[in-house]
Design a protein around this motif. Structure first.
Motif, PDB file in Angstrom:
ATOM      1  N   ALA A 151       0.818  -1.213   0.000  1.00 17.98           N
ATOM      2  CA  ALA A 151       0.000   0.000   0.000  1.00 17.98           C
ATOM      3  C   ALA A 151       0.856   1.269   0.000  1.00 17.98           C
ATOM      4  O   ALA A 151       0.378   2.343  -0.359  1.00 17.98           O
ATOM      5  CB  ALA A 151      -0.924  -0.003   1.214  1.00 17.98           C
ATOM      6  N   PHE A 152       2.138   1.130   0.356  1.00 21.37           N
ATOM      7  CA  PHE A 152       3.016   2.308   0.387  1.00 21.37           C
ATOM      8  C   PHE A 152       3.542   2.693  -1.001  1.00 21.37           C
ATOM      9  O   PHE A 152       4.254   3.684  -1.137  1.00 21.37           O
ATOM     10  CB  PHE A 152       4.206   2.075   1.332  1.00 21.37           C
ATOM     11  N   ALA A 153       3.211   1.902  -2.000  1.00 22.23           N
ATOM     12  CA  ALA A 153       3.719   2.208  -3.349  1.00 22.23           C
ATOM     13  C   ALA A 153       3.218   3.569  -3.827  1.00 22.23           C
ATOM     14  O   ALA A 153       2.095   3.971  -3.507  1.00 22.23           O
ATOM     15  CB  ALA A 153       3.273   1.118  -4.312  1.00 22.23           C
ATOM     16  N   ASP A 154       4.041   4.242  -4.608  1.00 21.71           N
ATOM     17  CA  ASP A 154       3.670   5.543  -5.170  1.00 21.71           C
ATOM     18  C   ASP A 154       2.769   5.312  -6.384  1.00 21.71           C
ATOM     19  O   ASP A 154       3.217   4.779  -7.402  1.00 21.71           O
ATOM     20  CB  ASP A 154       4.975   6.258  -5.579  1.00 21.71           C
ATOM     21  N   ARG A 155       1.506   5.699  -6.294  1.00 24.40           N
ATOM     22  CA  ARG A 155       0.562   5.381  -7.375  1.00 24.40           C
ATOM     23  C   ARG A 155       0.889   6.144  -8.665  1.00 24.40           C
ATOM     24  O   ARG A 155       0.412   5.799  -9.744  1.00 24.40           O
ATOM     25  CB  ARG A 155      -0.899   5.574  -6.950  1.00 24.40           C
ATOM     26  N   ASP A 156       1.689   7.176  -8.575  1.00 24.78           N
ATOM     27  CA  ASP A 156       2.020   7.937  -9.784  1.00 24.78           C
ATOM     28  C   ASP A 156       3.244   7.397 -10.516  1.00 24.78           C
ATOM     29  O   ASP A 156       3.553   7.819 -11.631  1.00 24.78           O
ATOM     30  CB  ASP A 156       2.270   9.408  -9.430  1.00 24.78           C
TER      31      ASP A 156
END
Ligand code: GLU
Length: 441
Positions: free
Chosen positions: A38-43
């Protein structure tokens, strides 16, 4: 691959364009069932392409590493197929599209086998098959193999590993079920632990493109030149990817994009254009079936724009038979071929030879000087065709030094002029008959 003068090359330009267009897509959810993901950068969004000649192209953020998750599945399958062979592997896992989600409890009612190696149950069974002295050794072998596919050493993200190990009860439950059906031998907890570690191996989108290109290149890494798995194994893995790689959207993916592919819940996607290139995309937001939204959209456009669909007419672009002429007053047929000969290209040469075989006996010069290579099947076809020509009473000369498995009764010649002279001489020596057509008199 950007150049200092005049901007970028055409391939990079196309990737950059896709990056610009699909970077704006805001749909999709970043996976959070493994809390650490969930900590991944969605951009974050990167695309990389590696050709089987080792030419690399990139756009966007390609230096960011992410955990490979399900993207490891085809490569570990390759390892196990190379070690044990397809028959042995088939005892533990099927090769049928499940049409179900990645975490489906998809075990065959009769055999207890998971449907395929691209869903979790199948991948856990495959991981457990890696021959090793114990779990640590098994994981070391997997990590080494993934590194050989990528062309560099890869490492485990301990946080992601621990995060999944702490929450992955569904996968453990599946492993227990598989022990119940007899598919999984050994300790289910241990098997799943190795699988979790495998899923937590980090790589960049550039690494992933190299991994895909290695499969495209028949199992040899195009960057390091190392043979990672035998060619038939690469073919088997690509087949499974083509049918089962995109979760429950595998069918529509094949219809619209038409390339063997695999996605992972961390947002990675690798697609392979066999005998051409590997392409990888990383962008964390996933669609409802768990495929990366931007990756799917970008590859769909790329495939349509560049005509990459696997079922697209893949016949050799250049003509195989360069010339089919007669000389010496029609008594000698000269047939010249070029390029690499596979079944299709060989059939073209055979067709030209066949025209001659059924005619009156005479000289046939087959010039293979510009043939760059032959598949074993093409070689066998050509040998047989030459034998048939000789049996029909023709005098046959082959130009070029391609190695034929057996030495036929045909003459070998270093160049075309010599071949024609030899054929001429042979016809004179045997007191040749006039050609049936009489065209040249
Ligand atoms: N480690 C993940 C799991 O087993 C991988 C799933 C995926 O990437 O599809 O849930």
């Amino acid at each position: 691959m950007s150049s200092s003068r005049g901007g970028v090359d055409v391939v990079t330009e196309a990737l950059t364009e896709l990056h610009g267009r699909y970077g704006a897509l805001s749909e999709g959810r970043v996976a959070d069932y493994i809390p650490q993901l969930a900590f991944a950068d969605r951009d974050c969004f990167g695309l990389a392409l590696m050709s089987m000649d080792g030419h690399g192209y990139r756009a966007g953020r390609c230096g960011v590493s992410f955990t490979l998750q399900s993207l490891t599945k085809p490569f570990v399958l390759a390892l196990v197929l190379a070690e044990l062979g397809a028959d042995e592997v088939a005892r533990s896992v099927g090769a049928e599209p499940s049409g179900e989600a990645y975490n489906a409890i998809s075990l065959d009612a009769l055999t207890g086998r998971p449907a395929n190696a691209m869903i979790n149950a199948g991948a856990i069974a495959v991981t457990a098959l890696v021959p090793a002295s114990g779990p640590a050794d098994r994981f070391a072998r997997i990590l080494e193999c993934l590194g050989r596919f990528a062309g560099r050493a890869l490492f485990v993200d301990e946080d992601v590993y621990r995060s999944e190990a702490a929450t992955g009860d569904r996968n453990r439950a599946m492993a227990y079920l598989m022990r119940g059906t007899g598919v999984l031998r050994g300790d289910p907890v241990e098997a799943v632990d190795v699988y979790f570690r495998q899923c937590a191996v980090r790589a960049t989108v550039t690494d992933l493109a190299v991994m895909g290109a290695t499969l495209a290149n028949g199992g040899t890494n195009p960057v390091t030149g190392e043979r990672v798995v035998p060619e038939p194994v690469a073919v088997q893995v690509l087949s499974v990817m083509a049918m089962c790689g995109m979760y429950d959207a595998a069918g529509s993916w094949m219809l619209r994009v038409g390339l063997p592919a695999k996605s992972g819940v961390s947002g990675g996607l690798v697609a392979v254009s066999p005998a051409r290139f590997g392409i990888a995309v990383h962008s964390p937001p996933l669609d409802a079936v768990g495929n990366p939204v931007r990756g799917v959209a970008a590859l769909r456009e790329l495939s349509e724009r560049f005509g990459l669909h696997m079922m697209h007419n893949a016949a050799p672009v250049a003509p195989t038979v360069l010339g089919s002429t007669t000389t010496s007053g029609g008594r000698i047929a000269l047939i010249a071929a070029q390029g690499r000969l596979d079944f299709t290209a060989a059939e073209r040469v055979l067709f030209a030879l066949e025209q001659r075989r059924t005619g009156p006996p005479g000289g046939v010069v087959l010039d293979l000087e510009r043939v760059s290579g032959m598949d074993p099947a093409a070689k066998a076809m050509l040998e047989r065709a030459l034998t048939l020509l000789i049996e029909a009473g023709h005098d046959v000369t082959v130009v070029g030094d391609l190695p034929f498995r057996t030495r036929g009764a045909w003459r070998r010649s270093a160049d075309r002029a010599q071949a024609l002279a030899a054929a001429e001489q042979a016809l004179t020596a045997t007191g040749d008959r006039p050609p049936a057509t009489g065209r040249d008199h």
